[in-house]
Design a protein around this motif. Structure first.
Motif: not given
Length: 95
Positions: A61-64, A68-69, A82-85, A87-91
């Motif tokens: 989840s560190k990619i999120i 953002v930063m 890419q944001y959705v991807e 998030f989906l990887i983290t989930v």
């Protein structure tokens, strides 16, 4: 320790001397080098107290926050996909 030996050999080969051609004193770089070394050591030591599944979820989840930063600090634009991807990887890893 091996990295120091390899670096000294590389500097000797490339520049002919290790300490002769310094513009900035080595003492100026010591705090940065020490803090970088200690932070890595402390990071790995602290991971002993966290279970492997938790480590995996946080690493995935560190990619999120990076995205953002990047947007906040640098104005880097990412497509919404890419944001959705991310998030989906983290989930997916969390499940």
């Amino acid at each position: 320790f091996l990295a120091i030996i390899v670096a000294v050999i590389a500097v000797k080969i490339r520049h002919g001397a290790v300490l002769a051609n310094n513009v900035a004193p080595l003492v100026a770089f010591a705090p940065c080098a020490l803090s970088n070394t200690m932070s890595s050591w402390i990071q790995y030591a602290s991971l002993r107290y966290v279970s492997f599944p938790v480590q995996t979820v946080f690493k995935s989840s560190k990619i999120i926050p990076v995205m953002v930063m990047g947007k906040v600090l640098k104005g880097t634009g990412y497509p919404i996909s890419q944001y959705v991807e991310a998030f989906l990887i983290t989930v997916g890893v969390a499940i």
